[in-house]
Structure formats: C-alpha cells, structure tokens
Design an enzyme around this catalytic site. Structure first.
Site, PDB file in Angstrom:
ATOM      1  N   GLU A  99       5.721 -11.602   7.150  1.00 11.78           N
ATOM      2  CA  GLU A  99       5.201 -12.224   8.384  1.00 11.78           C
ATOM      3  C   GLU A  99       4.747 -11.163   9.387  1.00 11.78           C
ATOM      4  O   GLU A  99       4.124 -11.486  10.388  1.00 11.78           O
ATOM      5  CB  GLU A  99       6.278 -13.126   9.009  1.00 11.78           C
ATOM      6  CG  GLU A  99       6.541 -14.374   8.188  1.00 11.78           C
ATOM      7  CD  GLU A  99       7.562 -15.304   8.800  1.00 11.78           C
ATOM      8  OE1 GLU A  99       8.272 -14.887   9.749  1.00 11.78           O
ATOM      9  OE2 GLU A  99       7.657 -16.453   8.325  1.00 11.78           O
ATOM     10  N   MET A 106       0.837  -1.200   0.000  1.00 10.72           N
ATOM     11  CA  MET A 106       0.000   0.000   0.000  1.00 10.72           C
ATOM     12  C   MET A 106       0.878   1.258   0.000  1.00 10.72           C
ATOM     13  O   MET A 106       0.424   2.355   0.333  1.00 10.72           O
ATOM     14  CB  MET A 106      -0.943   0.000   1.204  1.00 10.72           C
ATOM     15  CG  MET A 106      -1.898  -1.202   1.156  1.00 10.72           C
ATOM     16  SD  MET A 106      -3.446  -0.936   1.991  1.00 10.72           S
ATOM     17  CE  MET A 106      -2.878  -0.758   3.658  1.00 10.72           C
ATOM     18  N   ASP A 146       2.403  -9.275   8.916  1.00  9.82           N
ATOM     19  CA  ASP A 146       0.955  -9.499   8.888  1.00  9.82           C
ATOM     20  C   ASP A 146       0.737 -11.015   8.807  1.00  9.82           C
ATOM     21  O   ASP A 146       0.331 -11.543   7.777  1.00  9.82           O
ATOM     22  CB  ASP A 146       0.344  -8.792   7.686  1.00  9.82           C
ATOM     23  CG  ASP A 146       0.571  -7.297   7.745  1.00  9.82           C
ATOM     24  OD1 ASP A 146      -0.254  -6.598   8.338  1.00  9.82           O
ATOM     25  OD2 ASP A 146       1.608  -6.839   7.222  1.00  9.82           O
ATOM     26  N   GLY A 174      11.102  -2.967   5.422  1.00 11.21           N
ATOM     27  CA  GLY A 174      10.309  -4.211   5.444  1.00 11.21           C
ATOM     28  C   GLY A 174       9.846  -4.557   4.035  1.00 11.21           C
ATOM     29  O   GLY A 174      10.032  -5.686   3.558  1.00 11.21           O
ATOM     30  N   HIS A 175       9.272  -3.579   3.342  1.00  9.71           N
ATOM     31  CA  HIS A 175       8.826  -3.812   1.968  1.00  9.71           C
ATOM     32  C   HIS A 175      10.015  -4.170   1.073  1.00  9.71           C
ATOM     33  O   HIS A 175       9.929  -5.065   0.225  1.00  9.71           O
ATOM     34  CB  HIS A 175       8.175  -2.547   1.399  1.00  9.71           C
ATOM     35  CG  HIS A 175       6.933  -2.114   2.107  1.00  9.71           C
ATOM     36  ND1 HIS A 175       6.863  -0.965   2.848  1.00  9.71           N
ATOM     37  CD2 HIS A 175       5.684  -2.675   2.174  1.00  9.71           C
ATOM     38  CE1 HIS A 175       5.647  -0.811   3.337  1.00  9.71           C
ATOM     39  NE2 HIS A 175       4.908  -1.846   2.959  1.00  9.71           N
ATOM     40  N   GLN A 216      -2.632 -12.381   7.934  1.00  5.07           N
ATOM     41  CA  GLN A 216      -2.920 -12.086   6.524  1.00  5.07           C
ATOM     42  C   GLN A 216      -2.228 -13.102   5.618  1.00  5.07           C
ATOM     43  O   GLN A 216      -2.811 -13.594   4.654  1.00  5.07           O
ATOM     44  CB  GLN A 216      -2.449 -10.674   6.183  1.00  5.07           C
ATOM     45  CG  GLN A 216      -2.411 -10.372   4.697  1.00  5.07           C
ATOM     46  CD  GLN A 216      -2.014  -8.940   4.422  1.00  5.07           C
ATOM     47  OE1 GLN A 216      -2.847  -8.052   4.519  1.00  5.07           O
ATOM     48  NE2 GLN A 216      -0.761  -8.700   4.073  1.00  5.07           N
ATOM     49  N   SER A 240       4.293   1.256   7.756  1.00  7.64           N
ATOM     50  CA  SER A 240       4.042   2.547   7.083  1.00  7.64           C
ATOM     51  C   SER A 240       3.386   3.518   8.044  1.00  7.64           C
ATOM     52  O   SER A 240       3.527   4.735   7.914  1.00  7.64           O
ATOM     53  CB  SER A 240       3.132   2.347   5.876  1.00  7.64           C
ATOM     54  OG  SER A 240       3.712   1.435   4.984  1.00  7.64           O
ATOM     55  N   ARG A 241       2.633   2.981   9.009  1.00  5.52           N
ATOM     56  CA  ARG A 241       1.921   3.856   9.942  1.00  5.52           C
ATOM     57  C   ARG A 241       2.845   4.468  11.000  1.00  5.52           C
ATOM     58  O   ARG A 241       2.433   5.385  11.700  1.00  5.52           O
ATOM     59  CB  ARG A 241       0.805   3.076  10.652  1.00  5.52           C
ATOM     60  CG  ARG A 241      -0.367   2.730   9.731  1.00  5.52           C
ATOM     61  CD  ARG A 241      -1.468   2.044  10.511  1.00  5.52           C
ATOM     62  NE  ARG A 241      -2.636   1.766   9.702  1.00  5.52           N
ATOM     63  CZ  ARG A 241      -2.839   0.656   8.999  1.00  5.52           C
ATOM     64  NH1 ARG A 241      -1.915  -0.293   8.994  1.00  5.52           N
ATOM     65  NH2 ARG A 241      -3.946   0.482   8.300  1.00  5.52           N
ATOM     66  N   HIS A 275       9.178   1.036   3.241  1.00  3.95           N
ATOM     67  CA  HIS A 275      10.285   1.052   4.206  1.00  3.95           C
ATOM     68  C   HIS A 275      11.097  -0.221   3.989  1.00  3.95           C
ATOM     69  O   HIS A 275      10.795  -1.012   3.076  1.00  3.95           O
ATOM     70  CB  HIS A 275       9.729   1.157   5.635  1.00  3.95           C
ATOM     71  CG  HIS A 275       8.624   0.182   5.929  1.00  3.95           C
ATOM     72  ND1 HIS A 275       8.829  -1.183   5.944  1.00  3.95           N
ATOM     73  CD2 HIS A 275       7.304   0.366   6.180  1.00  3.95           C
ATOM     74  CE1 HIS A 275       7.692  -1.792   6.229  1.00  3.95           C
ATOM     75  NE2 HIS A 275       6.740  -0.877   6.367  1.00  3.95           N
TER      76      HIS A 275
HETATM   77  P1  AMP Z   1       1.440  -2.954   3.471  1.00  6.08           P
HETATM   78  O1  AMP Z   1       2.040  -1.948   2.541  1.00  6.08           O
HETATM   79  O2  AMP Z   1       1.424  -2.547   4.897  1.00  6.08           O
HETATM   80  O3  AMP Z   1       0.126  -3.484   2.969  1.00  6.08           O
HETATM   81  O4  AMP Z   1       2.413  -4.189   3.433  1.00  6.08           O
HETATM   82  C1  AMP Z   1       2.787  -4.796   2.225  1.00  6.08           C
HETATM   83  C2  AMP Z   1       3.589  -6.036   2.535  1.00  6.08           C
HETATM   84  O5  AMP Z   1       4.742  -5.685   3.280  1.00  6.08           O
HETATM   85  C3  AMP Z   1       2.797  -7.051   3.379  1.00  6.08           C
HETATM   86  O6  AMP Z   1       3.068  -8.350   2.888  1.00  6.08           O
HETATM   87  C4  AMP Z   1       3.382  -6.832   4.749  1.00  6.08           C
HETATM   88  O7  AMP Z   1       3.303  -7.977   5.579  1.00  6.08           O
HETATM   89  C5  AMP Z   1       4.824  -6.507   4.424  1.00  6.08           C
HETATM   90  N1  AMP Z   1       5.465  -5.788   5.533  1.00  6.08           N
HETATM   91  C6  AMP Z   1       5.011  -4.656   6.146  1.00  6.08           C
HETATM   92  N2  AMP Z   1       5.820  -4.336   7.165  1.00  6.08           N
HETATM   93  C7  AMP Z   1       6.811  -5.271   7.211  1.00  6.08           C
HETATM   94  C8  AMP Z   1       7.946  -5.497   8.050  1.00  6.08           C
HETATM   95  N3  AMP Z   1       8.246  -4.709   9.063  1.00  6.08           N
HETATM   96  N4  AMP Z   1       8.723  -6.583   7.791  1.00  6.08           N
HETATM   97  C9  AMP Z   1       8.426  -7.420   6.779  1.00  6.08           C
HETATM   98  N5  AMP Z   1       7.371  -7.269   5.942  1.00  6.08           N
HETATM   99  C10 AMP Z   1       6.580  -6.205   6.160  1.00  6.08           C
END
Ligand code: AMP
Length: 281
Positions: free
Chosen positions: A149, A30, A151, A36-37, A154, A187-188, A34
């Site tokens: 992981e 979304m 989420d 993580g993505h 999810q 992201s939040r 960062h």
């Molecule tokens: P989002 O943009 O929040 O919908 O997340 C997109 C993807 O990035 C999802 O598969 C999340 O689980 C993953 N994601 C978000 N934050 C992290 C993180 N800190 N570490 C690993 N994956 C993440």
C-alpha cells in the site's frame, strides 16, 4: 532458495510445484530490499505454498533518467535477505529477458487513475508498471501476487489491470511498513543524507497532522495548512498533497467527514523523490 535467471528455468521450477499441486505467490520488486518488501514476502508465504520474488529495475517505468541510473543496487545482500526470510525463488532477469522485442512503449488507459497524482507527476510511469507486471505475471504464472500500500495508486492500477485483462492472479495489498519515527521505508531512503532524512520526516508528519486535525478544522483547511507549512521547509519540494477517494481516485475537495478516503503526498527531498499515504479516519 533457487536463483532463477531465465524463463526456461522458471518453467521447470513451476512444473515441479504444479506436479505437487502447490500454489505460487509472487512479489515483484526492484531490489534494495528492506522490511517493507520482507513483509510482502511474509504475506505471500501466508497465502501460497511457494514464493517467487523478482528483482528487476524496470527501465520503462522511470520518467527521470537520473532516477533510473542512481537507483540503488545491492543484489548479493537482497538474495541473502530473501533466503533468510523463506523465499523459495528469486527471479533476477535481464532487460533482454523481460523485453525480448526491445523497449517498446505501451499505452494503457486506466481512466482517472492514469491522470491524477503519480500519473500526473510521472507521465508514462504507470504504462511502464503495467507493461512490466503483465510480463512478469506471464513469466512467473502466479496464483497470487502481493503489492504494498506504500504505492497505493500503483496497487489500484494493478487491480485495474487484472480486471481489464481478465488475469486469474489474485492481488493482495499489504500495509505500509515505517521506521519507528514514521518514515515510510523505501529503497530510495539510503540515497538521503542524515539531514535529508530528518527533512523527509515532514511527509508522514504532515499526513498525521491532517488525520489528527482539531475538530474545528475542516479537512481542506488542514490540508492547506500543511501545504503552506511544507512549502516553507528548505530542501523539500512538494509535488502534491491531496485527499482522494480510494475507489475512484476522485480528489476530495469539500467533504468534511470523508469515508473511503486517503491522503497522498509526494515530495522531493534534495534529489530524492519520496511518496507516502495514509488512511483518513
Ligand atoms: P519497489 O521495489 O519499490 O518497486 O517495491 C516493490 C513492492 O514493495 C511494491 O509493491 C511496493 O509497494 C512495496 N513496498 C515498498 N516499500 C514498502 C513499505 N514501506 N511498506 C510496504 N510495502 C512496500
């Protein structure tokens, strides 16, 4: 890097790759990217020839309108990050492209997964997640897709979806990336003040304290102690802190030496909702 706005351009991009017998890895996001993505992009690159990352803030998965409206948006820097990390294409669709027939609600029943924790606290959330990921898979037609992981529930819902609808996409999970102080990247996080960010450290601290509980303390005692502690933290509103089986999502109530178990937490810090989870060893 290609910036793809339409399904027609996606088809052309795919056609070119397929004529060269190349595989496609997909990372749905979304935006407000960062590390993580970016770790998911790296994993997709390891597992496929070309990587597509989508940036789409999906309205159907938000249960709180304010959360949707305040969701961070930083498209220009996201595209620069993706390019710098070797992503081959960014798919940035509008709502009309993803939902050409309008925002019609869909209803899925992934069993217990659709009833506990995130599902319970965000009713309808996973319906929206399944809806958008099915549609994104239809658009991108990937061979593999990587989910974090972070989420964890999810990720399990997506595995259920792929199995239930006989999708050929291979789902790959990727570990949580944290800041050095333990806060799971999200992201939040940028929505929080410096003070809130310190309060937010309580989530990963609680999980760590339970994982490293003293030998004479049972799992349930350790969870209860952390729930009690968190309830006393100001500006932190705990939604749940529980242990569950990673396959069935059955809550663990009385097992003392859990196998295949994970801790899950969700809390609001001021107005920002955060989640985290950790393997129980
Ligand atoms: P989002 O943009 O929040 O919908 O997340 C997109 C993807 O990035 C999802 O598969 C999340 O689980 C993953 N994601 C978000 N934050 C992290 C993180 N800190 N570490 C690993 N994956 C993440």
């Amino acid at each position: 890097m290609h910036i793809i706005l339409t399904t027609e351009s996606l088809r052309l991009f795919e056609k070119e790759l397929r004529t060269e017998q190349k595989t496609i890895g997909f990372v749905p996001t979304m935006g407000s990217l960062h590390d993580g993505h970016l770790s998911l992009i790296a994993k997709a690159r390891e597992n496929a020839d070309a990587v597509v990352c989508s940036i789409f803030v999906n309205p159907t998965q938000f249960t709180d309108q304010r959360d949707f409206e305040t969701y961070p948006d930083q498209l220009d820097s996201d595209l620069a990050l993706l390019e710098a990390h070797g992503c081959h294409a960014a798919f940035v669709p509008t709502v009309d492209i993803i939902y050409p027939n309008g925002l019609i609600k869909e209803d899925y029943d992934p069993g217990l997964l659709g009833q506990v924790m995130e599902a319970k606290h965000r009713p309808g959330h996973f319906n929206g997640v399944i809806q958008v990921v099915r549609r994104l898979f239809e658009c991108v037609n990937p061979d593999i897709a990587v989910f974090g992981e972070k989420d964890f529930q999810q990720l399990a819902v997506i595995r259920w979806m792929v199995k239930t609808f006989d999708s050929p996409v291979k789902i790959i999970g990727s570990p949580i990336i944290r800041d050095p102080d333990g806060l799971a990247l999200s992201s939040r996080n940028i929505l929080m003040s410096a003070e809130d960010r310190i309060t937010a450290l309580n989530l990963s601290r609680a999980l760590n304290a339970i994982v490293k509980r003293p030998k004479n303390q049972s799992l349930i005692e350790a969870i209860d102690a952390q729930i009690h502690r968190l309830k006393g933290v100001s500006n932190l509103d705990l939604e749940y802190l529980e242990a569950a089986d990673i396959n069935t999502f059955e809550p663990l109530k009385s097992v003392d030496n859990p196998v295949n178990a994970r801790l899950f937490i969700a809390a609001k810090v001021s107005k920002t909702r955060l989640i985290d989870n950790m393997l129980l060893i």
